[in-house]
Design a protein around this motif. Structure first.
Motif, PDB file in Angstrom:
ATOM      1  N   GLN A  29       6.394 -20.014 -54.300  1.00 32.83           N
ATOM      2  CA  GLN A  29       5.427 -20.477 -53.305  1.00 32.83           C
ATOM      3  C   GLN A  29       6.127 -21.020 -52.066  1.00 32.83           C
ATOM      4  O   GLN A  29       5.672 -20.801 -50.948  1.00 32.83           O
ATOM      5  CB  GLN A  29       4.520 -21.538 -53.926  1.00 32.83           C
ATOM      6  N   ARG A  30       7.246 -21.700 -52.255  1.00 32.40           N
ATOM      7  CA  ARG A  30       8.001 -22.185 -51.095  1.00 32.40           C
ATOM      8  C   ARG A  30       8.567 -21.012 -50.295  1.00 32.40           C
ATOM      9  O   ARG A  30       8.600 -21.048 -49.059  1.00 32.40           O
ATOM     10  CB  ARG A  30       9.137 -23.115 -51.556  1.00 32.40           C
ATOM     11  N   LYS A  31       8.991 -19.978 -50.993  1.00 30.94           N
ATOM     12  CA  LYS A  31       9.490 -18.786 -50.310  1.00 30.94           C
ATOM     13  C   LYS A  31       8.369 -18.111 -49.539  1.00 30.94           C
ATOM     14  O   LYS A  31       8.556 -17.656 -48.402  1.00 30.94           O
ATOM     15  CB  LYS A  31      10.096 -17.815 -51.319  1.00 30.94           C
ATOM     16  N   ALA A  32       7.162 -18.027 -50.155  1.00 34.57           N
ATOM     17  CA  ALA A  32       6.015 -17.427 -49.476  1.00 34.57           C
ATOM     18  C   ALA A  32       5.644 -18.216 -48.228  1.00 34.57           C
ATOM     19  O   ALA A  32       5.241 -17.645 -47.211  1.00 34.57           O
ATOM     20  CB  ALA A  32       4.827 -17.366 -50.436  1.00 34.57           C
ATOM     21  N   LEU A  33       5.805 -19.527 -48.288  1.00 35.06           N
ATOM     22  CA  LEU A  33       5.533 -20.380 -47.132  1.00 35.06           C
ATOM     23  C   LEU A  33       6.500 -20.056 -46.002  1.00 35.06           C
ATOM     24  O   LEU A  33       6.107 -19.946 -44.831  1.00 35.06           O
ATOM     25  CB  LEU A  33       5.655 -21.842 -47.555  1.00 35.06           C
ATOM     26  N   ASP A  34       7.770 -19.902 -46.344  1.00 33.77           N
ATOM     27  CA  ASP A  34       8.778 -19.553 -45.337  1.00 33.77           C
ATOM     28  C   ASP A  34       8.485 -18.188 -44.710  1.00 33.77           C
ATOM     29  O   ASP A  34       8.623 -18.009 -43.491  1.00 33.77           O
ATOM     30  CB  ASP A  34      10.169 -19.539 -45.965  1.00 33.77           C
ATOM     31  N   GLU A  35       8.074 -17.245 -45.530  1.00 26.34           N
ATOM     32  CA  GLU A  35       7.772 -15.902 -45.018  1.00 26.34           C
ATOM     33  C   GLU A  35       6.532 -15.932 -44.131  1.00 26.34           C
ATOM     34  O   GLU A  35       6.474 -15.245 -43.106  1.00 26.34           O
ATOM     35  CB  GLU A  35       7.580 -14.940 -46.184  1.00 26.34           C
ATOM     36  N   ALA A  36       5.541 -16.729 -44.506  1.00 22.32           N
ATOM     37  CA  ALA A  36       4.320 -16.828 -43.709  1.00 22.32           C
ATOM     38  C   ALA A  36       4.619 -17.402 -42.329  1.00 22.32           C
ATOM     39  O   ALA A  36       3.958 -17.051 -41.341  1.00 22.32           O
ATOM     40  CB  ALA A  36       3.291 -17.692 -44.428  1.00 22.32           C
ATOM     41  N   ALA A  37       5.622 -18.281 -42.245  1.00 20.74           N
ATOM     42  CA  ALA A  37       5.966 -18.925 -40.976  1.00 20.74           C
ATOM     43  C   ALA A  37       6.481 -17.928 -39.944  1.00 20.74           C
ATOM     44  O   ALA A  37       6.560 -18.254 -38.758  1.00 20.74           O
ATOM     45  CB  ALA A  37       7.013 -20.015 -41.208  1.00 20.74           C
ATOM     46  N   ARG A  38       6.809 -16.712 -40.367  1.00 18.42           N
ATOM     47  CA  ARG A  38       7.202 -15.672 -39.420  1.00 18.42           C
ATOM     48  C   ARG A  38       5.988 -15.095 -38.690  1.00 18.42           C
ATOM     49  O   ARG A  38       6.130 -14.471 -37.641  1.00 18.42           O
ATOM     50  CB  ARG A  38       7.925 -14.539 -40.148  1.00 18.42           C
ATOM     51  N   ARG A  39       4.798 -15.344 -39.244  1.00 20.19           N
ATOM     52  CA  ARG A  39       3.577 -14.748 -38.695  1.00 20.19           C
ATOM     53  C   ARG A  39       2.586 -15.776 -38.167  1.00 20.19           C
ATOM     54  O   ARG A  39       1.775 -15.468 -37.282  1.00 20.19           O
ATOM     55  CB  ARG A  39       2.904 -13.884 -39.772  1.00 20.19           C
ATOM     56  N   ILE A  40       2.615 -17.002 -38.717  1.00 18.24           N
ATOM     57  CA  ILE A  40       1.674 -18.038 -38.303  1.00 18.24           C
ATOM     58  C   ILE A  40       2.408 -19.385 -38.202  1.00 18.24           C
ATOM     59  O   ILE A  40       3.469 -19.565 -38.801  1.00 18.24           O
ATOM     60  CB  ILE A  40       0.498 -18.193 -39.299  1.00 18.24           C
ATOM     61  N   PRO A  41       1.852 -20.347 -37.456  1.00 18.37           N
ATOM     62  CA  PRO A  41       2.431 -21.696 -37.465  1.00 18.37           C
ATOM     63  C   PRO A  41       2.104 -22.403 -38.777  1.00 18.37           C
ATOM     64  O   PRO A  41       0.955 -22.388 -39.229  1.00 18.37           O
ATOM     65  CB  PRO A  41       1.767 -22.377 -36.267  1.00 18.37           C
ATOM     66  N   VAL A  42       3.117 -22.978 -39.398  1.00 18.37           N
ATOM     67  CA  VAL A  42       2.965 -23.607 -40.716  1.00 18.37           C
ATOM     68  C   VAL A  42       3.595 -24.993 -40.700  1.00 18.37           C
ATOM     69  O   VAL A  42       4.699 -25.182 -40.176  1.00 18.37           O
ATOM     70  CB  VAL A  42       3.644 -22.749 -41.805  1.00 18.37           C
ATOM     71  N   LEU A  43       2.904 -25.947 -41.267  1.00 24.91           N
ATOM     72  CA  LEU A  43       3.464 -27.276 -41.485  1.00 24.91           C
ATOM     73  C   LEU A  43       3.169 -27.678 -42.917  1.00 24.91           C
ATOM     74  O   LEU A  43       2.013 -27.808 -43.320  1.00 24.91           O
ATOM     75  CB  LEU A  43       2.851 -28.305 -40.528  1.00 24.91           C
ATOM     76  N   TRP A  44       4.235 -27.827 -43.705  1.00 23.64           N
ATOM     77  CA  TRP A  44       4.104 -28.409 -45.037  1.00 23.64           C
ATOM     78  C   TRP A  44       4.839 -29.734 -45.033  1.00 23.64           C
ATOM     79  O   TRP A  44       5.971 -29.827 -44.538  1.00 23.64           O
ATOM     80  CB  TRP A  44       4.701 -27.504 -46.115  1.00 23.64           C
ATOM     81  N   ALA A  45       4.199 -30.766 -45.566  1.00 28.97           N
ATOM     82  CA  ALA A  45       4.841 -32.073 -45.668  1.00 28.97           C
ATOM     83  C   ALA A  45       4.412 -32.733 -46.969  1.00 28.97           C
ATOM     84  O   ALA A  45       3.270 -32.560 -47.421  1.00 28.97           O
ATOM     85  CB  ALA A  45       4.472 -32.964 -44.479  1.00 28.97           C
ATOM     86  N   SER A  46       5.337 -33.455 -47.581  1.00 25.81           N
ATOM     87  CA  SER A  46       5.006 -34.173 -48.806  1.00 25.81           C
ATOM     88  C   SER A  46       4.244 -35.456 -48.507  1.00 25.81           C
ATOM     89  O   SER A  46       3.609 -36.031 -49.396  1.00 25.81           O
ATOM     90  CB  SER A  46       6.284 -34.508 -49.577  1.00 25.81           C
ATOM     91  N   ASN A  47       4.308 -35.902 -47.263  1.00 27.45           N
ATOM     92  CA  ASN A  47       3.638 -37.142 -46.880  1.00 27.45           C
ATOM     93  C   ASN A  47       3.337 -37.095 -45.386  1.00 27.45           C
ATOM     94  O   ASN A  47       4.205 -36.707 -44.602  1.00 27.45           O
ATOM     95  CB  ASN A  47       4.532 -38.341 -47.205  1.00 27.45           C
ATOM     96  N   PHE A  48       2.138 -37.495 -44.991  1.00 21.74           N
ATOM     97  CA  PHE A  48       1.723 -37.398 -43.598  1.00 21.74           C
ATOM     98  C   PHE A  48       1.639 -38.755 -42.897  1.00 21.74           C
ATOM     99  O   PHE A  48       1.101 -38.840 -41.801  1.00 21.74           O
ATOM    100  CB  PHE A  48       0.370 -36.685 -43.505  1.00 21.74           C
ATOM    101  N   SER A  49       2.186 -39.793 -43.488  1.00 20.23           N
ATOM    102  CA  SER A  49       2.119 -41.101 -42.832  1.00 20.23           C
ATOM    103  C   SER A  49       3.261 -41.265 -41.839  1.00 20.23           C
ATOM    104  O   SER A  49       4.372 -40.777 -42.042  1.00 20.23           O
ATOM    105  CB  SER A  49       2.161 -42.231 -43.866  1.00 20.23           C
ATOM    106  N   LEU A  50       2.985 -41.988 -40.753  1.00 13.69           N
ATOM    107  CA  LEU A  50       3.991 -42.277 -39.744  1.00 13.69           C
ATOM    108  C   LEU A  50       5.116 -43.113 -40.341  1.00 13.69           C
ATOM    109  O   LEU A  50       6.303 -42.895 -40.049  1.00 13.69           O
ATOM    110  CB  LEU A  50       3.340 -43.021 -38.576  1.00 13.69           C
TER     111      LEU A  50
END
Length: 241
Positions: free
Chosen positions: A103-124
């Protein structure tokens, strides 16, 4: 980012979960965001709730147009929303943890076609903590490094995604982190990174008392990500640029 007088159109995936509910509630605070669809695993008992159309995952083909999807689901539900965003050429913000290597690899591949942001935590605060941990690890060579995280009893993955990200920051600074995970009560999220030397100890701690901080961060990230060029974006760079 999308330069328009119209609000950025959001799809919330994982809408029945704690984070999904927070996102739906707090999206109204943003005049430049509009939730056009909420998606959950099960077919909704009510099709429209507070003006937002609700859909089951099995109904993805009938979703309205959107600019960016925010995904806080489970690993078994991640693949379908990633595929939908790629097929429609739309941005994806995801906070789903416990993803496997494929799934992490698929995320990296998708980033070649669309803007992607994955984060384990979204707090400042956690974004700042990541930076502090890397600096501390580099400044304290040879010290023990332990990461202790605490969450509510319903959280399935352990160590948490945030703890693993903190560990990566510690490793980048030269430390070898060890992990401990606690599951108790309704703890929203606590992370402590401890560096221990001879006769002294340094503790870096972040405590979240409300899930709203993560939802607000994800909504801000979605607004900033929509309309960007394809690529894999980071939380710190996206929010602080």
């Amino acid at each position: 980012m999308i330069e328009s007088q119209h609000p950025v159109r959001l799809l919330v995936h994982g809408a029945s979960g704690r984070m999904g509910q927070a996102l739906l509630r707090l999206a109204d605070e943003h005049e430049d965001l509009s939730v056009v669809a909420a998606v959950a695993r099960s077919k909704p008992a009510q099709r429209v709730i507070d003006g937002v159309p609700h859909f089951a995952v099995s109904e993805l083909g009938g979703l309205p147009e959107f600019d960016v999807a925010i995904d806080f689901s489970l690993p078994q539900g991640f693949d379908v929303i990633l595929a939908l965003c790629v097929s429609r050429g739309r941005a994806l913000v995801s906070g789903t943890t416990g993803l496997d290597e494929a799934q992490r690899k698929a995320l990296d591949e998708a980033a070649r076609r669309i803007p992607v942001l994955w984060a384990s935590n979204f707090s400042l605060g956690v974004a700042v903590l990541n930076e502090l941990v890397e600096r501390a690890a580099a400044a304290l060579p040879g010290w023990d490094c332990d990461i202790v995280e605490s969450h509510h009893v319903h959280k399935k993955d352990a160590p948490s995604g945030t703890a693993l990200t903190l560990g990566e920051c510690a490793q980048a600074g030269g430390a070898a982190p060890r992990y401990a995970a606690l599951r108790a009560g309704d703890i929203v999220g606590e992370h402590m990174v401890q560096f221990t030397g001879l006769g002294e100890r340094v503790e870096l701690v972040h405590r979240a008392t409300s899930r709203d901080i993560f939802a607000r961060g994800a909504l801000q990230a979605a607004w900033r990500l929509a309309g960007r060029e394809p690529g894999l974006y980071g939380m710190r760079g996206l929010l602080f640029d």
